[in-house]
Write an enzyme that holds these catalytic residues in place. Structure first.
Site, PDB file in Angstrom:
ATOM      1  CG  ASP A   1     -58.574  -5.477  -7.183  1.00 23.12           C
ATOM      2  OD1 ASP A   1     -58.028  -4.406  -7.448  1.00 23.12           O
ATOM      3  OD2 ASP A   1     -59.730  -5.589  -6.731  1.00 23.12           O
TER       4      ASP A   1
HETATM    5  N1  URA Z   1     -63.137  -3.339  -9.292  1.00 26.28           N
HETATM    6  C1  URA Z   1     -62.529  -4.023  -8.303  1.00 26.28           C
HETATM    7  O1  URA Z   1     -62.933  -3.963  -7.153  1.00 26.28           O
HETATM    8  N2  URA Z   1     -61.478  -4.792  -8.637  1.00 26.28           N
HETATM    9  C2  URA Z   1     -60.991  -4.913  -9.881  1.00 26.28           C
HETATM   10  O2  URA Z   1     -60.022  -5.633 -10.106  1.00 26.28           O
HETATM   11  C3  URA Z   1     -61.641  -4.199 -10.885  1.00 26.28           C
HETATM   12  C4  URA Z   1     -62.704  -3.404 -10.563  1.00 26.28           C
END
Ligand code: URA
Length: 243
Positions: free
Chosen positions: A102
Site C-alpha cells: 500500500d
Molecule cells: N497488507 C496490507 O494491509 N498492506 C500491505 O501493503 C501489504 C499487506
C-alpha cells in the site's frame, strides 16, 4: 501466456500504451501473422515481430527495494504521486513491482522485468511467507490474535492461517506492535485482518519476503538480488506449492 502488449513493453521497445498503438496500427506480427486486436495472449515461444523486427527479450533483472511510506507500488500514477520505479533512475530495463505494498506501507518490495518470475511469486498457490510488523490501536487479547492464526472471515473470504507474535505493548498509549506472517497477498490484507478483530493498523512494514530481509538497506535504498537468491526464490515458491 502473457498479453501481447505486455510482452512488447517488457522487451523494452515501448510503453504498454505505445505497444497497444503499434498493435492497432498493424505493425505487430505473431508467428508471421499481423495481429490487430489488443486482447490476445502469447506464449514464451511465440515469435513476435514489431515493424518486421523480431523481439529480443531484455535480459532479466531482479531488485529488492526498501519502499518508504508515501510511494505507490506502480510504474506510473495518474495522480502524479511518487512511484517505486523512481528509486531506479537511469535503469534501462522496464522493471515493475512484484505484487504490491500500500501507499502507506513501507518495507520489502521486489521488482523485476521477468514476467514469468513475477507470476510464480504472486500466484496464490505458491505460498511464500511474508512477515509484517504492524502497529495497532489497543492491546489485542490472545483470543483475538488466535482468530487471525486460525483464519478470519473477510469480505472476500476466509484468510489462510496466519502466525502472530506480540513484540511489545504500550499500556499508556494503548498501542501494540505485532508481527504477523501470512502467505496470501490480498489487497490491504493485513490492515483488514486487524480491522476485523477491532485493532486498526496505524503503521505497517513488510520485514521479510521468504528468506529475504531488509538487512543493510535504509528506506529508499535498493539492491540487486544475487543469482543464487533468484534461484532460491523460484525454488521456494515452486516447492511450497506442492506441499
Ligand atoms: N497488507 C496490507 O494491509 N498492506 C500491505 O501493503 C501489504 C499487506
Amino acid at each position: 501466456m502473457e498479453r501481447l502488449q505486455k510482452v512488447i513493453a517488457h522487451a523494452g521497445i515501448a510503453s504498454r500504451r505505445k505497444a497497444e498503438e503499434l498493435i492497432l496500427d498493424g505493425r505487430v506480427k505473431v508467428n508471421g501473422k499481423t495481429v490487430k486486436e489488443l486482447g490476445i495472449k502469447v506464449a514464451p515461444n511465440d515469435k513476435v515481430e514489431v515493424n518486421e523486427v523480431p523481439l529480443e527479450k531484455e535480459a532479466p533483472v531482479y531488485f529488492l527495494l526498501y519502499k518508504p511510506r508515501g510511494v505507490i507500488s506502480a510504474v506510473a500514477d495518474d495522480k502524479n504521486r511518487k512511484v517505486v520505479t523512481e528509486f531506479f533512475p537511469g535503469i534501462q530495463e522496464r522493471i515493475y513491482p512484484i505484487g504490491r505494498l500500500d501507499y502507506d506501507t513501507s518495507g520489502l518490495l521486489l521488482l523485476t522485468n521477468d514476467g514469468e518470475f513475477a507470476n510464480i511469486l504472486t500466484h496464490p498457490k505458491h505460498e511464500v511467507d511474508k512477515v509484517y510488523v504492524a502497529k495497532v490501536k489497543g492491546i489485542p487479547l490472545r483470543e483475538s490474535l488466535k482468530k487471525l492464526d486460525r483464519g478470519i472471515m473477510l469480505e472476500d473470504g476466509k484468510t489462510a492461517p496466519a502466525r502472530t507474535k506480540v513484540l511489545s505493548v504500550d499500556k499508556k498509549k494503548q498501542t501494540s506492535i505485532i508481527e504477523i506472517t501470512i502467505h496470501e497477498g490480498r489487497n490491504r490484507q493485513v490492515r483488514r485482518m486487524f480491522e476485523a478483530i477491532g485493532h486498526p493498523v496505524t503503521k505497517l512494514k513488510r520485514e521479510r519476503f521468504g528468506f529475504l530481509t531488509l538487512q543493510g538497506l535504509s528506506a529508499g535504498e535498493a539492491r540487486e538480488l544475487t543469482h543464487h537468491e533468484v534461484k532460491q526464490l523460484r525454488a521456494l515458491a515452486l516447492n511450497e506449492s506442492k506441499r
